[in-house]
Design an enzyme around this catalytic site. Structure first.
Site, PDB file in Angstrom:
ATOM      1  N   HIS A   1       0.812  -1.211   0.000  1.00  0.00           N
ATOM      2  CA  HIS A   1       0.000   0.000   0.000  1.00  0.00           C
ATOM      3  C   HIS A   1       0.853   1.272   0.000  1.00  0.00           C
ATOM      4  O   HIS A   1       1.602   1.538   0.940  1.00  0.00           O
ATOM      5  CB  HIS A   1      -0.897  -0.043   1.256  1.00  0.00           C
ATOM      6  CG  HIS A   1      -1.815   1.119   1.412  1.00  0.00           C
ATOM      7  ND1 HIS A   1      -1.398   2.353   1.864  1.00  0.00           N
ATOM      8  CD2 HIS A   1      -3.150   1.236   1.175  1.00  0.00           C
ATOM      9  CE1 HIS A   1      -2.419   3.174   1.909  1.00  0.00           C
ATOM     10  NE2 HIS A   1      -3.496   2.524   1.497  1.00  0.00           N
ATOM     11  N   ASP A   2       0.759   2.056  -1.092  1.00  0.00           N
ATOM     12  CA  ASP A   2       1.335   3.407  -1.167  1.00  0.00           C
ATOM     13  C   ASP A   2       2.848   3.477  -0.936  1.00  0.00           C
ATOM     14  O   ASP A   2       3.346   4.511  -0.464  1.00  0.00           O
ATOM     15  CB  ASP A   2       0.657   4.344  -0.159  1.00  0.00           C
ATOM     16  CG  ASP A   2      -0.690   4.862  -0.648  1.00  0.00           C
ATOM     17  OD1 ASP A   2      -1.084   4.545  -1.781  1.00  0.00           O
ATOM     18  OD2 ASP A   2      -1.352   5.586   0.123  1.00  0.00           O
TER      19      ASP A   2
ATOM     20  N   LYS B   1      -4.761   3.865  -7.262  1.00  0.00           N
ATOM     21  CA  LYS B   1      -5.473   4.113  -6.006  1.00  0.00           C
ATOM     22  C   LYS B   1      -5.835   5.594  -5.913  1.00  0.00           C
ATOM     23  O   LYS B   1      -5.015   6.458  -6.200  1.00  0.00           O
ATOM     24  CB  LYS B   1      -4.573   3.695  -4.838  1.00  0.00           C
ATOM     25  CG  LYS B   1      -5.141   3.923  -3.454  1.00  0.00           C
ATOM     26  CD  LYS B   1      -4.190   3.322  -2.405  1.00  0.00           C
ATOM     27  CE  LYS B   1      -4.633   3.649  -1.001  1.00  0.00           C
ATOM     28  NZ  LYS B   1      -4.386   5.076  -0.670  1.00  0.00           N
TER      29      LYS B   1
END
Length: 213
Positions: A36-37, A123
């Site tokens: 994530h990220d 995202k």
């Protein structure tokens, strides 16, 4: 509001992790690993070559390698650079322009970059499920467990874990493979997740669990 400079802090040890309310265990045939990220833009506020960044990248690298080796899907969620205010929505009010329109800033850290066979999602919001087909991909694969690693623990990681739970997907937050603005934010996010929606684990425990499954 720009991202704050993040002072070094130690990764939480297993001794300080919150007690889980659930006894879930990762089952490789049911799980997906979400990175994530972990884009350069979000990692630049950390102090280079210091904790927690060094441990974060080491542990994420270990998990991605292990998951690929056993055929457990690895999914990366990354935000596009140069978003318009309309695309940003209310994130503009809290965080400003976000990732710049710059290839290096958009890029995922080289130490944990996607490999052939991995999936890359665009995202848009805190949760990796919003405006993406992450849930649909998991349902199509017959998978209902999500292992979450990356940044920031009290923002997108926490939101994604909660969103997974609301979709009846079991989230697992890997305590030493996420990082945050501070040690206090990091621990607070783990405690909240363990109390409300997720199982909190460690890289070592997760690897051993998968190997023993």
């Amino acid at each position: 509001m720009p991202l704050p400079a993040i002072a070094p802090y130690p990764m939480p040890s297993s001794a300080v992790l919150p007690r889980n309310r659930v006894d879930w265990t990762v089952q490789p045939a049911r799980a997906v690993l979400l990175v994530h990220d972990l884009q350069n833009h979000f990692l630049r506020p950390f102090t280079p070559d210091a904790a927690p960044l060094t441990e974060l990248l080491d542990n994420v690298g270990r998990l991605t390698k292990h998951c690929r080796a056993i055929g457990l899907p690895v999914v990366y969620a990354a935000q596009p650079g140069g978003q318009t205010p309309a695309q940003r929505g209310l994130q503009q009010d809290f965080w400003g322009d976000g990732v710049p329109d710059d290839r290096d800033a958009e890029g995922i850290a080289a130490a944990v970059a996607p490999q052939h066979g991995d999936t890359l999602l665009t995202k848009w919001k805190y949760s990796a499920f919003i405006r993406t087909d992450l849930a649909e991909q998991m349902y199509d694969l017959g998978r209902d467990q999500l292992i979450i690693v990356g940044v920031y623990a009290h923002i997108g990681v926490q939101a994604t874990a909660c969103d997974a739970w609301m979709r009846d997907i079991q989230p697992f937050v890997v305590a030493d493979a996420v990082a945050d603005f501070s040690a206090a934010d990091h621990i607070q996010a783990l405690r909240w997740a363990a109390r409300t929606c997720a199982a909190v684990t460690t890289t070592e425990a997760l690897v051993q669990s998968i190997e023993g499954a």
